[in-house]
Design a protein around this motif. Sequence first.
Motif, PDB file in Angstrom:
ATOM      1  N   SER A 115       0.852  -1.189   0.000  1.00 32.54           N
ATOM      2  CA  SER A 115       0.000   0.000   0.000  1.00 32.54           C
ATOM      3  C   SER A 115       0.888   1.239   0.000  1.00 32.54           C
ATOM      4  O   SER A 115       2.076   1.181   0.364  1.00 32.54           O
ATOM      5  CB  SER A 115      -0.897   0.005   1.242  1.00 32.54           C
ATOM      6  OG  SER A 115      -0.123   0.268   2.394  1.00 32.54           O
ATOM      7  N   ALA A 116       0.301   2.359  -0.358  1.00 28.36           N
ATOM      8  CA  ALA A 116       1.043   3.619  -0.326  1.00 28.36           C
ATOM      9  C   ALA A 116       1.515   3.908   1.096  1.00 28.36           C
ATOM     10  O   ALA A 116       2.648   4.371   1.301  1.00 28.36           O
ATOM     11  CB  ALA A 116       0.180   4.753  -0.862  1.00 28.36           C
ATOM     12  N   GLY A 117       0.681   3.609   2.076  1.00 28.76           N
ATOM     13  CA  GLY A 117       1.072   3.827   3.469  1.00 28.76           C
ATOM     14  C   GLY A 117       2.279   2.998   3.868  1.00 28.76           C
ATOM     15  O   GLY A 117       3.172   3.487   4.567  1.00 28.76           O
ATOM     16  N   GLU A 118       2.305   1.745   3.435  1.00 26.58           N
ATOM     17  CA  GLU A 118       3.456   0.889   3.726  1.00 26.58           C
ATOM     18  C   GLU A 118       4.716   1.440   3.070  1.00 26.58           C
ATOM     19  O   GLU A 118       5.787   1.486   3.685  1.00 26.58           O
ATOM     20  CB  GLU A 118       3.197  -0.533   3.243  1.00 26.58           C
ATOM     21  CG  GLU A 118       2.163  -1.277   4.053  1.00 26.58           C
ATOM     22  CD  GLU A 118       1.768  -2.594   3.418  1.00 26.58           C
ATOM     23  OE1 GLU A 118       1.636  -3.574   4.179  1.00 26.58           O
ATOM     24  OE2 GLU A 118       1.580  -2.656   2.177  1.00 26.58           O
ATOM     25  N   LEU A 119       4.581   1.860   1.818  1.00 29.75           N
ATOM     26  CA  LEU A 119       5.738   2.415   1.113  1.00 29.75           C
ATOM     27  C   LEU A 119       6.218   3.709   1.774  1.00 29.75           C
ATOM     28  O   LEU A 119       7.419   3.958   1.852  1.00 29.75           O
ATOM     29  CB  LEU A 119       5.406   2.669  -0.362  1.00 29.75           C
ATOM     30  CG  LEU A 119       5.322   1.433  -1.244  1.00 29.75           C
ATOM     31  CD1 LEU A 119       4.847   1.814  -2.639  1.00 29.75           C
ATOM     32  CD2 LEU A 119       6.654   0.714  -1.304  1.00 29.75           C
ATOM     33  N   GLU A 120       5.294   4.522   2.248  1.00 33.04           N
ATOM     34  CA  GLU A 120       5.684   5.765   2.923  1.00 33.04           C
ATOM     35  C   GLU A 120       6.455   5.462   4.204  1.00 33.04           C
ATOM     36  O   GLU A 120       7.426   6.162   4.524  1.00 33.04           O
ATOM     37  CB  GLU A 120       4.469   6.640   3.186  1.00 33.04           C
ATOM     38  CG  GLU A 120       3.935   7.274   1.915  1.00 33.04           C
ATOM     39  CD  GLU A 120       2.710   8.145   2.135  1.00 33.04           C
ATOM     40  OE1 GLU A 120       2.528   8.660   3.262  1.00 33.04           O
ATOM     41  OE2 GLU A 120       1.947   8.314   1.175  1.00 33.04           O
ATOM     42  N   SER A 121       6.068   4.425   4.927  1.00 32.43           N
ATOM     43  CA  SER A 121       6.805   4.025   6.131  1.00 32.43           C
ATOM     44  C   SER A 121       8.215   3.574   5.775  1.00 32.43           C
ATOM     45  O   SER A 121       9.184   3.929   6.454  1.00 32.43           O
ATOM     46  CB  SER A 121       6.074   2.897   6.862  1.00 32.43           C
ATOM     47  OG  SER A 121       4.873   3.359   7.402  1.00 32.43           O
ATOM     48  N   VAL A 122       8.329   2.791   4.713  1.00 29.41           N
ATOM     49  CA  VAL A 122       9.641   2.347   4.239  1.00 29.41           C
ATOM     50  C   VAL A 122      10.487   3.567   3.862  1.00 29.41           C
ATOM     51  O   VAL A 122      11.658   3.669   4.222  1.00 29.41           O
ATOM     52  CB  VAL A 122       9.488   1.379   3.045  1.00 29.41           C
ATOM     53  CG1 VAL A 122      10.825   1.116   2.379  1.00 29.41           C
ATOM     54  CG2 VAL A 122       8.843   0.079   3.502  1.00 29.41           C
ATOM     55  N   PHE A 123       9.870   4.493   3.132  1.00 29.35           N
ATOM     56  CA  PHE A 123      10.577   5.705   2.715  1.00 29.35           C
ATOM     57  C   PHE A 123      11.134   6.458   3.916  1.00 29.35           C
ATOM     58  O   PHE A 123      12.296   6.887   3.901  1.00 29.35           O
ATOM     59  CB  PHE A 123       9.640   6.607   1.906  1.00 29.35           C
ATOM     60  CG  PHE A 123      10.236   7.942   1.580  1.00 29.35           C
ATOM     61  CD1 PHE A 123      11.107   8.079   0.515  1.00 29.35           C
ATOM     62  CD2 PHE A 123       9.940   9.062   2.342  1.00 29.35           C
ATOM     63  CE1 PHE A 123      11.688   9.305   0.225  1.00 29.35           C
ATOM     64  CE2 PHE A 123      10.503  10.290   2.061  1.00 29.35           C
ATOM     65  CZ  PHE A 123      11.378  10.414   0.990  1.00 29.35           C
ATOM     66  N   GLN A 124      10.340   6.640   4.949  1.00 29.75           N
ATOM     67  CA  GLN A 124      10.786   7.380   6.132  1.00 29.75           C
ATOM     68  C   GLN A 124      11.996   6.716   6.789  1.00 29.75           C
ATOM     69  O   GLN A 124      12.930   7.404   7.209  1.00 29.75           O
ATOM     70  CB  GLN A 124       9.635   7.539   7.140  1.00 29.75           C
ATOM     71  CG  GLN A 124       8.531   8.446   6.671  1.00 29.75           C
ATOM     72  CD  GLN A 124       9.004   9.846   6.321  1.00 29.75           C
ATOM     73  OE1 GLN A 124       9.894  10.408   6.949  1.00 29.75           O
ATOM     74  NE2 GLN A 124       8.411  10.430   5.298  1.00 29.75           N
ATOM     75  N   ARG A 125      11.997   5.392   6.854  1.00 29.97           N
ATOM     76  CA  ARG A 125      13.152   4.677   7.428  1.00 29.97           C
ATOM     77  C   ARG A 125      14.376   4.835   6.531  1.00 29.97           C
ATOM     78  O   ARG A 125      15.482   5.079   7.007  1.00 29.97           O
ATOM     79  CB  ARG A 125      12.830   3.197   7.614  1.00 29.97           C
ATOM     80  CG  ARG A 125      11.936   2.914   8.791  1.00 29.97           C
ATOM     81  CD  ARG A 125      11.872   1.436   9.118  1.00 29.97           C
ATOM     82  NE  ARG A 125      11.508   0.578   8.008  1.00 29.97           N
ATOM     83  CZ  ARG A 125      10.257   0.286   7.648  1.00 29.97           C
ATOM     84  NH1 ARG A 125       9.240   0.802   8.302  1.00 29.97           N
ATOM     85  NH2 ARG A 125      10.019  -0.527   6.644  1.00 29.97           N
TER      86      ARG A 125
ATOM     87  N   LEU B 199      15.048   7.174   4.394  1.00 25.26           N
ATOM     88  CA  LEU B 199      15.514   8.555   4.327  1.00 25.26           C
ATOM     89  C   LEU B 199      16.620   8.809   5.343  1.00 25.26           C
ATOM     90  O   LEU B 199      17.546   9.575   5.083  1.00 25.26           O
ATOM     91  CB  LEU B 199      14.335   9.507   4.554  1.00 25.26           C
ATOM     92  CG  LEU B 199      14.529  10.969   4.193  1.00 25.26           C
ATOM     93  CD1 LEU B 199      14.974  11.126   2.738  1.00 25.26           C
ATOM     94  CD2 LEU B 199      13.241  11.731   4.428  1.00 25.26           C
ATOM     95  N   VAL B 200      16.559   8.118   6.462  1.00 21.22           N
ATOM     96  CA  VAL B 200      17.556   8.267   7.522  1.00 21.22           C
ATOM     97  C   VAL B 200      18.766   7.362   7.276  1.00 21.22           C
ATOM     98  O   VAL B 200      19.895   7.734   7.594  1.00 21.22           O
ATOM     99  CB  VAL B 200      16.922   7.942   8.894  1.00 21.22           C
ATOM    100  CG1 VAL B 200      17.951   7.981  10.006  1.00 21.22           C
ATOM    101  CG2 VAL B 200      15.776   8.896   9.185  1.00 21.22           C
ATOM    102  N   THR B 201      18.530   6.183   6.700  1.00 18.81           N
ATOM    103  CA  THR B 201      19.594   5.183   6.618  1.00 18.81           C
ATOM    104  C   THR B 201      20.227   5.026   5.234  1.00 18.81           C
ATOM    105  O   THR B 201      21.393   4.648   5.132  1.00 18.81           O
ATOM    106  CB  THR B 201      19.064   3.800   7.037  1.00 18.81           C
ATOM    107  OG1 THR B 201      17.999   3.421   6.160  1.00 18.81           O
ATOM    108  CG2 THR B 201      18.567   3.824   8.475  1.00 18.81           C
ATOM    109  N   ASP B 202      19.481   5.284   4.165  1.00 14.45           N
ATOM    110  CA  ASP B 202      19.980   5.028   2.808  1.00 14.45           C
ATOM    111  C   ASP B 202      19.221   5.913   1.821  1.00 14.45           C
ATOM    112  O   ASP B 202      18.150   5.563   1.343  1.00 14.45           O
ATOM    113  CB  ASP B 202      19.773   3.548   2.470  1.00 14.45           C
ATOM    114  CG  ASP B 202      20.353   3.150   1.124  1.00 14.45           C
ATOM    115  OD1 ASP B 202      20.650   4.032   0.283  1.00 14.45           O
ATOM    116  OD2 ASP B 202      20.488   1.939   0.897  1.00 14.45           O
ATOM    117  N   ARG B 203      19.793   7.068   1.522  1.00 15.71           N
ATOM    118  CA  ARG B 203      19.091   8.050   0.675  1.00 15.71           C
ATOM    119  C   ARG B 203      18.863   7.538  -0.748  1.00 15.71           C
ATOM    120  O   ARG B 203      17.891   7.910  -1.381  1.00 15.71           O
ATOM    121  CB  ARG B 203      19.838   9.377   0.675  1.00 15.71           C
ATOM    122  CG  ARG B 203      19.737  10.057   2.053  1.00 15.71           C
ATOM    123  CD  ARG B 203      20.475  11.363   2.134  1.00 15.71           C
ATOM    124  NE  ARG B 203      19.992  12.393   1.252  1.00 15.71           N
ATOM    125  CZ  ARG B 203      18.944  13.190   1.509  1.00 15.71           C
ATOM    126  NH1 ARG B 203      18.288  13.044   2.629  1.00 15.71           N
ATOM    127  NH2 ARG B 203      18.589  14.110   0.647  1.00 15.71           N
TER     128      ARG B 203
END
Length: 99
Positions: free
Chosen positions: A9-19, A21-25
Amino acid sequence: MTDQTRLASAGELESVFQRELVTDRWAAAETAYALALRHRDGGDWPKSREWVQQCLQLLEGFPDETEDQVATTRVAVGGVPLPNYLHAGVIRERFGDLG
């Protein structure tokens, strides 16, 4: 995402993105691309535009002189296929006016 065959889902992907963003741009840029594609394919043009812009902004921080520098590291993110290469030209080709 561990299951690359199921469409996240878009929500799941957004959660992945947030993680990422901090660890692997670079991974975050790939996920932003996947989010832009998910929203575009779902007909949510404003959200797709937001993610296209996010992806382009992230890509500005990476060199893009060689194929190795712009090669994606994954085949798909959350079931959304990625292009072989990710750079501003690919984004604009795939998303047109959204980019």
